[in-house]
Motif scaffolding. Structure first.
Motif, mmCIF file in Angstrom:
data_model
loop_
_atom_site.group_PDB
_atom_site.id
_atom_site.type_symbol
_atom_site.label_atom_id
_atom_site.label_comp_id
_atom_site.label_asym_id
_atom_site.label_seq_id
_atom_site.Cartn_x
_atom_site.Cartn_y
_atom_site.Cartn_z
ATOM 1 N N HIS A 294 0.832 -1.199 0.000
ATOM 2 C CA HIS A 294 0.000 0.000 0.000
ATOM 3 C C HIS A 294 0.870 1.253 0.000
ATOM 4 C CE1 HIS A 294 0.665 1.079 4.267
ATOM 5 N NE2 HIS A 294 0.863 -0.214 4.396
ATOM 6 N N ARG A 295 0.289 2.319 -0.529
ATOM 7 C CA ARG A 295 0.899 3.649 -0.500
ATOM 8 C C ARG A 295 -0.224 4.661 -0.635
ATOM 9 N NH1 ARG A 295 1.561 5.680 -5.896
ATOM 10 N NH2 ARG A 295 1.139 4.029 -7.387
ATOM 11 N N PRO A 296 -0.026 5.848 -0.131
ATOM 12 C CA PRO A 296 -1.101 6.837 -0.240
ATOM 13 C C PRO A 296 -1.166 7.426 -1.654
ATOM 14 C CG PRO A 296 0.774 7.818 0.827
ATOM 15 C CD PRO A 296 1.093 6.356 0.648
ATOM 16 N N GLU A 297 -2.346 7.835 -2.047
ATOM 17 C CA GLU A 297 -2.490 8.538 -3.310
ATOM 18 C C GLU A 297 -2.049 9.981 -3.073
ATOM 19 O OE1 GLU A 297 -5.932 9.533 -6.564
ATOM 20 O OE2 GLU A 297 -6.220 7.865 -5.182
ATOM 21 N N VAL A 298 -1.111 10.440 -3.874
ATOM 22 C CA VAL A 298 -0.464 11.729 -3.621
ATOM 23 C C VAL A 298 -1.474 12.874 -3.653
ATOM 24 C CG1 VAL A 298 1.275 13.340 -4.485
ATOM 25 C CG2 VAL A 298 1.758 10.906 -4.442
ATOM 26 N N LYS A 299 -2.428 12.841 -4.555
ATOM 27 C CA LYS A 299 -3.408 13.928 -4.653
ATOM 28 C C LYS A 299 -4.330 13.989 -3.434
ATOM 29 C CE LYS A 299 -3.512 14.151 -9.645
ATOM 30 N NZ LYS A 299 -4.318 14.054 -10.866
ATOM 31 N N GLN A 300 -4.436 12.879 -2.697
ATOM 32 C CA GLN A 300 -5.323 12.821 -1.540
ATOM 33 C C GLN A 300 -4.613 13.121 -0.217
ATOM 34 O OE1 GLN A 300 -8.631 12.424 -1.778
ATOM 35 N NE2 GLN A 300 -8.362 12.418 -3.997
ATOM 36 N N LEU A 301 -3.343 13.484 -0.237
ATOM 37 C CA LEU A 301 -2.604 13.741 1.001
ATOM 38 C C LEU A 301 -3.216 14.848 1.856
ATOM 39 C CD1 LEU A 301 1.125 13.298 -0.016
ATOM 40 C CD2 LEU A 301 -0.303 11.800 1.352
ATOM 41 N N PRO A 302 -3.713 15.960 1.293
ATOM 42 C CA PRO A 302 -4.358 16.948 2.169
ATOM 43 C C PRO A 302 -5.571 16.385 2.908
ATOM 44 C CG PRO A 302 -3.832 17.945 0.066
ATOM 45 C CD PRO A 302 -3.563 16.483 -0.071
ATOM 46 N N LYS A 303 -6.364 15.558 2.237
ATOM 47 C CA LYS A 303 -7.530 14.950 2.901
ATOM 48 C C LYS A 303 -7.096 13.930 3.943
ATOM 49 C CE LYS A 303 -10.500 15.772 -0.933
ATOM 50 N NZ LYS A 303 -11.845 16.102 -0.981
ATOM 51 N N ILE A 304 -6.039 13.179 3.649
ATOM 52 C CA ILE A 304 -5.523 12.218 4.627
ATOM 53 C C ILE A 304 -5.062 12.946 5.879
ATOM 54 C CG2 ILE A 304 -3.639 10.595 5.068
ATOM 55 C CD1 ILE A 304 -3.898 9.699 2.164
ATOM 56 N N TYR A 305 -4.389 14.075 5.708
ATOM 57 C CA TYR A 305 -3.933 14.842 6.873
ATOM 58 C C TYR A 305 -5.118 15.400 7.660
ATOM 59 C CZ TYR A 305 -1.580 18.189 9.796
ATOM 60 O OH TYR A 305 -1.134 18.895 10.888
ATOM 61 N N GLN A 306 -6.158 15.833 6.975
ATOM 62 C CA GLN A 306 -7.341 16.351 7.675
ATOM 63 C C GLN A 306 -8.032 15.248 8.470
ATOM 64 O OE1 GLN A 306 -9.568 18.146 4.518
ATOM 65 N NE2 GLN A 306 -8.328 20.005 4.521
ATOM 66 N N VAL A 307 -8.107 14.039 7.925
ATOM 67 C CA VAL A 307 -8.691 12.913 8.660
ATOM 68 C C VAL A 307 -7.818 12.568 9.856
ATOM 69 C CG1 VAL A 307 -9.219 10.446 8.518
ATOM 70 C CG2 VAL A 307 -9.930 11.985 6.695
ATOM 71 N N ARG A 308 -6.518 12.636 9.665
ATOM 72 C CA ARG A 308 -5.569 12.350 10.747
ATOM 73 C C ARG A 308 -5.697 13.379 11.868
ATOM 74 N NH1 ARG A 308 0.864 12.129 9.691
ATOM 75 N NH2 ARG A 308 1.489 12.088 11.845
ATOM 76 N N LEU A 309 -6.025 14.628 11.530
ATOM 77 C CA LEU A 309 -6.208 15.661 12.549
ATOM 78 C C LEU A 309 -7.439 15.390 13.402
ATOM 79 C CD1 LEU A 309 -5.478 19.067 10.785
ATOM 80 C CD2 LEU A 309 -4.201 18.009 12.613
ATOM 81 N N ARG A 310 -8.495 14.870 12.788
ATOM 82 C CA ARG A 310 -9.763 14.693 13.508
ATOM 83 C C ARG A 310 -9.725 13.573 14.528
ATOM 84 N NH1 ARG A 310 -13.145 14.224 8.622
ATOM 85 N NH2 ARG A 310 -12.533 16.108 7.564
ATOM 86 N N GLY A 311 -9.127 12.458 14.171
ATOM 87 C CA GLY A 311 -9.236 11.302 15.046
ATOM 88 C C GLY A 311 -7.916 10.849 15.618
ATOM 89 N N PRO A 312 -7.914 10.372 16.846
ATOM 90 C CA PRO A 312 -6.692 9.807 17.414
ATOM 91 C C PRO A 312 -6.463 8.404 16.873
ATOM 92 C CG PRO A 312 -8.472 9.604 18.969
ATOM 93 C CD PRO A 312 -9.026 10.365 17.784
ATOM 94 N N ARG B 62 -4.818 1.809 9.018
ATOM 95 C CA ARG B 62 -6.233 1.473 9.165
ATOM 96 C C ARG B 62 -6.851 1.100 7.826
ATOM 97 N NH1 ARG B 62 -8.499 6.253 12.827
ATOM 98 N NH2 ARG B 62 -7.266 7.441 11.380
ATOM 99 N N ILE B 63 -6.498 1.813 6.760
ATOM 100 C CA ILE B 63 -7.043 1.511 5.440
ATOM 101 C C ILE B 63 -6.531 0.164 4.962
ATOM 102 C CG2 ILE B 63 -7.017 2.225 3.017
ATOM 103 C CD1 ILE B 63 -6.952 5.132 4.034
ATOM 104 N N ALA B 64 -5.236 -0.098 5.129
ATOM 105 C CA ALA B 64 -4.675 -1.373 4.694
ATOM 106 C C ALA B 64 -5.291 -2.526 5.462
ATOM 107 C CB ALA B 64 -3.160 -1.368 4.867
ATOM 108 N N ALA B 65 -5.515 -2.344 6.754
ATOM 109 C CA ALA B 65 -6.121 -3.407 7.545
ATOM 110 C C ALA B 65 -7.554 -3.672 7.095
ATOM 111 C CB ALA B 65 -6.090 -3.039 9.022
ATOM 112 N N SER B 66 -8.310 -2.626 6.791
ATOM 113 C CA SER B 66 -9.694 -2.838 6.360
ATOM 114 C C SER B 66 -9.742 -3.483 4.985
ATOM 115 C CB SER B 66 -10.454 -1.513 6.367
ATOM 116 O OG SER B 66 -9.971 -0.662 5.360
ATOM 117 N N LYS B 67 -8.858 -3.100 4.072
ATOM 118 C CA LYS B 67 -8.812 -3.734 2.758
ATOM 119 C C LYS B 67 -8.396 -5.194 2.882
ATOM 120 C CE LYS B 67 -9.931 -0.394 0.044
ATOM 121 N NZ LYS B 67 -11.191 -0.415 -0.652
ATOM 122 N N GLY B 68 -7.416 -5.467 3.732
ATOM 123 C CA GLY B 68 -6.980 -6.844 3.930
ATOM 124 C C GLY B 68 -8.079 -7.698 4.516
#
Length: 133
Positions: free
Chosen positions: A95-113, A120-126
């Motif tokens: 797995h690797r993050p989609e580069v264009k989605q990095l701002p959204k990934i950071y915003q999700v990371r800010l909201r939740g501990p 979490r994404i890799a575990a759910s896909k697996g």
């Protein structure tokens, strides 16, 4: 003799302050990483910063660097077969993050501990791959 120390302080102190501001306004994005800029006034910028040396406003902006290289994650599970034997299944997910989605990934990371979003994404896909065998 007293004029010498005052002339040194007249040039050294502003020079040290200018050097400190210049040094804190430069940041480096290394190979295999990308950066997202967080601005205190407008929030997370939508533009993703590529590799290289870049400038930012020291107190107002902050660079958050993400690793965008492909990483493996092994997901193991143990289940029983029809003849009552225990079978261990291991799934390796790259797995690797989609580069264009990095701002959204950071915003999700800010909201939740919790752990980093990629794990979490890799575990759910697996889990979805292992349950739909």
């Amino acid at each position: 003799m007293a004029a010498f120390p005052s002339s040194i302080f007249r040039w050294v102190v502003p020079g040290a302050i200018a050097f400190s501001v210049a040094q804190s306004s430069i940041y480096d994005v290394k190979g295999g990483t990308r950066a997202v800029i967080f601005d205190r006034l407008s929030g997370v910028k939508e533009q993703v910063v590529n590799e290289g040396t870049h400038f930012l406003v020291p107190w107002l902006q902050r660079a958050i660097v993400f690793d965008v290289r492909t990483r493996p994650r092994n997901i193991s599970t143990t289940t029983g077969s029809k003849d009552m034997q225990m079978v261990t299944l291991t799934l390796r997910v790259l797995h690797r993050p989609e580069v264009k989605q990095l701002p959204k990934i950071y915003q999700v990371r800010l909201r939740g501990p919790g752990p980093f979003v990629q794990c979490r994404i890799a575990a759910s896909k697996g889990a979805s791959y292992t349950t739909h065998s």
